[in-house]
Write a protein that holds these residues in place. Structure first.
Motif, mmCIF file in Angstrom:
data_model
loop_
_atom_site.group_PDB
_atom_site.id
_atom_site.type_symbol
_atom_site.label_atom_id
_atom_site.label_comp_id
_atom_site.label_asym_id
_atom_site.label_seq_id
_atom_site.Cartn_x
_atom_site.Cartn_y
_atom_site.Cartn_z
ATOM 1 N N ILE A 124 17.131 -17.881 20.239
ATOM 2 C CA ILE A 124 17.085 -18.002 21.686
ATOM 3 C C ILE A 124 17.556 -19.408 22.060
ATOM 4 O O ILE A 124 16.890 -20.393 21.742
ATOM 5 N N PRO A 125 18.705 -19.543 22.722
ATOM 6 C CA PRO A 125 19.191 -20.868 23.097
ATOM 7 C C PRO A 125 18.359 -21.471 24.234
ATOM 8 O O PRO A 125 17.587 -20.772 24.899
ATOM 9 N N ALA A 126 18.546 -22.756 24.456
ATOM 10 C CA ALA A 126 17.840 -23.439 25.540
ATOM 11 C C ALA A 126 18.268 -22.846 26.881
ATOM 12 O O ALA A 126 19.432 -22.527 27.088
ATOM 13 N N GLY A 127 17.325 -22.663 27.777
ATOM 14 C CA GLY A 127 17.623 -22.107 29.087
ATOM 15 C C GLY A 127 17.505 -20.602 29.161
ATOM 16 O O GLY A 127 17.715 -20.014 30.214
ATOM 17 N N VAL A 128 17.175 -19.951 28.039
ATOM 18 C CA VAL A 128 17.017 -18.503 28.008
ATOM 19 C C VAL A 128 15.548 -18.186 27.743
ATOM 20 O O VAL A 128 14.919 -18.781 26.876
ATOM 21 N N GLU A 129 15.012 -17.237 28.508
ATOM 22 C CA GLU A 129 13.618 -16.842 28.372
ATOM 23 C C GLU A 129 13.563 -15.376 27.964
ATOM 24 O O GLU A 129 14.125 -14.514 28.639
ATOM 25 N N VAL A 130 12.889 -15.099 26.853
ATOM 26 C CA VAL A 130 12.730 -13.735 26.352
ATOM 27 C C VAL A 130 11.255 -13.369 26.459
ATOM 28 O O VAL A 130 10.400 -14.082 25.929
ATOM 29 N N THR A 131 10.968 -12.270 27.159
ATOM 30 C CA THR A 131 9.580 -11.825 27.300
ATOM 31 C C THR A 131 9.469 -10.370 26.895
ATOM 32 O O THR A 131 10.406 -9.579 27.062
ATOM 33 N N LEU A 132 8.301 -10.022 26.352
ATOM 34 C CA LEU A 132 8.025 -8.661 25.924
ATOM 35 C C LEU A 132 6.787 -8.186 26.666
ATOM 36 O O LEU A 132 5.712 -8.758 26.521
ATOM 37 N N ASN A 133 6.948 -7.151 27.482
ATOM 38 C CA ASN A 133 5.844 -6.574 28.234
ATOM 39 C C ASN A 133 5.694 -5.124 27.784
ATOM 40 O O ASN A 133 6.422 -4.251 28.260
ATOM 41 N N GLY A 134 4.799 -4.886 26.862
ATOM 42 C CA GLY A 134 4.688 -3.554 26.261
ATOM 43 C C GLY A 134 5.898 -3.302 25.389
ATOM 44 O O GLY A 134 6.079 -3.954 24.371
#
Length: 143
Positions: A11-21
């Motif tokens: 994951i590069p800087a400035g990128v947000e990865v989220t897992l919801n279920g």
């Protein structure tokens, strides 16, 4: 075992990865993309890497494992750099131009062909015989 699935997605800087279920969301400077992870695949977000693992052994699970990893990598690249495809029209009298929100293509028919541009996709015609399709979703740009 999937060779593609084993590699973590950085994951590069400035990128947000989220897992919801099972919903995996990737947010970057160009936009946000979502993907529903199959229930057969475990997802783990640690620091600046996303890893995937199948819940069971088998050919079908390995295929989904590689697919989920590739889709996530494409989403990360899309929200950071985006995708672009250049199409060249080759033929006597073939040309294209933007007519408002539609692409007007003259490709040998007796009438102009008007094509709708899907949401999230940008189409430009820098030259009459060149079409540039760009966007953050690799699948939508390719189609």
């Amino acid at each position: 075992m999937s060779r593609v699935g084993k590699a973590p997605v950085s994951i590069p800087a400035g990128v947000e990865v989220t897992l919801n279920g099972r919903d995996l969301a990737v947010k970057g400077s160009k936009g946000t993309l979502n993907f529903m992870v199959p229930h057969e695949i475990d997802t783990n977000i640690e620091g600046s890497e996303v890893t995937f693992a199948p819940k069971k052994e088998g050919r079908q699970f390995a295929a989904k494992w590689g697919l989920v990893r590739a889709m996530t990598a494409n989403m990360v690249k899309g929200v950071t750099d985006g995708y672009e495809i250049k199409l060249k029209l080759i033929g006597v009298g073939y040309r294209a131009n933007m007519a408002g929100p539609k692409l007007n293509v003259a490709v040998g028919y007796s009438h102009p062909v008007l094509m709708d541009v899907p949401a999230g996709i940008t189409v430009a015609t820098p030259e009459p015989t060149e079409i540039v399709v760009s966007g953050i979703d690799k699948q939508a740009v390719g189609q």
